[in-house]
Design a protein around this motif. Structure first.
Motif, mmCIF file in Angstrom:
data_model
loop_
_atom_site.group_PDB
_atom_site.id
_atom_site.type_symbol
_atom_site.label_atom_id
_atom_site.label_comp_id
_atom_site.label_asym_id
_atom_site.label_seq_id
_atom_site.Cartn_x
_atom_site.Cartn_y
_atom_site.Cartn_z
ATOM 1 N N ARG A 106 0.853 -1.186 0.000
ATOM 2 C CA ARG A 106 0.000 0.000 0.000
ATOM 3 C C ARG A 106 0.892 1.240 0.000
ATOM 4 N N MET A 107 0.708 2.069 -1.006
ATOM 5 C CA MET A 107 1.520 3.272 -1.155
ATOM 6 C C MET A 107 0.945 4.398 -0.299
ATOM 7 N N ASP A 108 1.791 5.378 0.016
ATOM 8 C CA ASP A 108 1.377 6.525 0.807
ATOM 9 C C ASP A 108 0.441 7.399 -0.030
ATOM 10 N N PRO A 109 -0.807 7.587 0.409
ATOM 11 C CA PRO A 109 -1.738 8.368 -0.405
ATOM 12 C C PRO A 109 -1.406 9.849 -0.470
ATOM 13 N N LEU B 236 18.657 -0.894 -2.467
ATOM 14 C CA LEU B 236 17.734 -0.638 -1.365
ATOM 15 C C LEU B 236 17.199 0.784 -1.410
ATOM 16 N N ASP B 237 18.055 1.726 -1.748
ATOM 17 C CA ASP B 237 17.617 3.119 -1.835
ATOM 18 C C ASP B 237 16.615 3.294 -2.975
ATOM 19 N N ASP B 238 16.869 2.642 -4.115
ATOM 20 C CA ASP B 238 15.921 2.716 -5.234
ATOM 21 C C ASP B 238 14.570 2.128 -4.857
ATOM 22 N N LEU B 239 14.591 0.963 -4.193
ATOM 23 C CA LEU B 239 13.336 0.319 -3.806
ATOM 24 C C LEU B 239 12.582 1.167 -2.791
ATOM 25 N N ARG B 240 13.292 1.690 -1.815
ATOM 26 C CA ARG B 240 12.653 2.528 -0.798
ATOM 27 C C ARG B 240 12.030 3.768 -1.430
ATOM 28 N N THR B 241 12.742 4.366 -2.371
ATOM 29 C CA THR B 241 12.227 5.559 -3.039
ATOM 30 C C THR B 241 10.998 5.228 -3.886
ATOM 31 N N SER B 242 11.055 4.123 -4.619
ATOM 32 C CA SER B 242 9.918 3.758 -5.485
ATOM 33 C C SER B 242 8.683 3.396 -4.672
ATOM 34 N N GLU C 290 8.035 4.812 -1.833
ATOM 35 C CA GLU C 290 7.729 6.017 -1.063
ATOM 36 C C GLU C 290 7.756 5.735 0.436
ATOM 37 N N LEU C 291 8.828 5.053 0.868
ATOM 38 C CA LEU C 291 8.998 4.715 2.281
ATOM 39 C C LEU C 291 10.151 5.516 2.865
ATOM 40 N N GLU C 292 9.977 5.930 4.125
ATOM 41 C CA GLU C 292 11.069 6.629 4.799
ATOM 42 C C GLU C 292 12.148 5.649 5.246
ATOM 43 N N ARG C 293 11.737 4.435 5.579
ATOM 44 C CA ARG C 293 12.699 3.416 6.001
ATOM 45 C C ARG C 293 12.243 2.063 5.477
ATOM 46 N N LEU C 294 13.196 1.206 5.192
ATOM 47 C CA LEU C 294 12.908 -0.146 4.718
ATOM 48 C C LEU C 294 13.917 -1.102 5.359
ATOM 49 N N PRO C 295 13.576 -1.661 6.524
ATOM 50 C CA PRO C 295 14.498 -2.603 7.178
ATOM 51 C C PRO C 295 14.740 -3.816 6.282
#
Length: 198
Positions: free
Chosen positions: A95-98, A166-172, A174-179
């Motif tokens: 679920r993406m950030d609306p 990881l940075d590309d995935l987190r950006t795509s 739209e997450l601030e963090r991705l453990p």
């Protein structure tokens, strides 16, 4: 409750259930052994395992139906246990950030996972990359299993994954963090490289 928490709770329930069943079986076996050795007296040790009153009770017409009902209940409980074992903590949809516009945007987790695996698979020294997005579709976590060639620089691969993939995935997403948890294993080079390339 997230799927990961459900999986952990199921694992805890499995341990408790198996421990209780094992304890009951050990107690029953110890009691039978003690009776056979005569620790409860000579009478119980020499008596028949099933007495005449029990045999007469088992001949009643309703007994087979009770046995069948109990067997069905046990089978249903065993089937439910098997279904619970098949659950995984892998997320199906993200679920993406609306944002300020509202609404809900979802995407299949398999799409993000495939792009991530392809990107890492092109890194030097990486033979195979498998990723799993877990926990929840809103606050996901990532598990990555890498198979590297035996001459690969594992620390360089790890740094590149952290800085790029990881940075590309987190950006795509739209997450601030991705453990993320990255597990690496080494493998010997193929015996016949030409056949490997075909």
């Amino acid at each position: 409750m997230t799927v990961g928490k459900r999986a952990r709770r199921s694992a805890r329930g499995n341990r408790w259930g198996l421990a209780l069943v094992g304890l009951l079986l050990v107690l029953a076996g110890a009691a039978a052994l003690a009776t056979g050795w005569g620790l409860f007296g000579v009478g119980p040790a020499r008596s028949a395992l099933v007495g005449a009153p029990i045999v007469d009770g088992l001949r009643r017409p309703w007994v087979p139906y009770v046995v069948a009902a109990v067997a069905i209940v046990v089978a249903l409980l065993a089937l439910r246990w098997l279904v619970v074992q098949g659950r995984t903590d892998t997320v199906g949809r993200l679920r993406m950030d609306p944002g300020d516009e509202g609404g809900t945007t979802e995407m299949p987790a398999g799409v993000a996972r495939s792009v991530f695996e392809e990107e890492i698979g092109d890194y030097a020294g990486v033979r195979r990359a498998r990723a799993h997005i877990t926990e929840s579709g809103v606050d996901p976590q990532l598990r990555v299993d890498l198979t590297l060639n035996d001459d690969a620089d594992a620390s360089a691969v790890w740094r590149r994954i952290r800085a790029e993939a990881l940075d590309d995935l987190r950006t795509s997403l739209e997450l601030e963090r991705l453990p993320a948890v990255i597990r690496m294993s080494m493998t010997a080079p193929p015996r016949n490289p030409r056949r490997e390339l075909v």
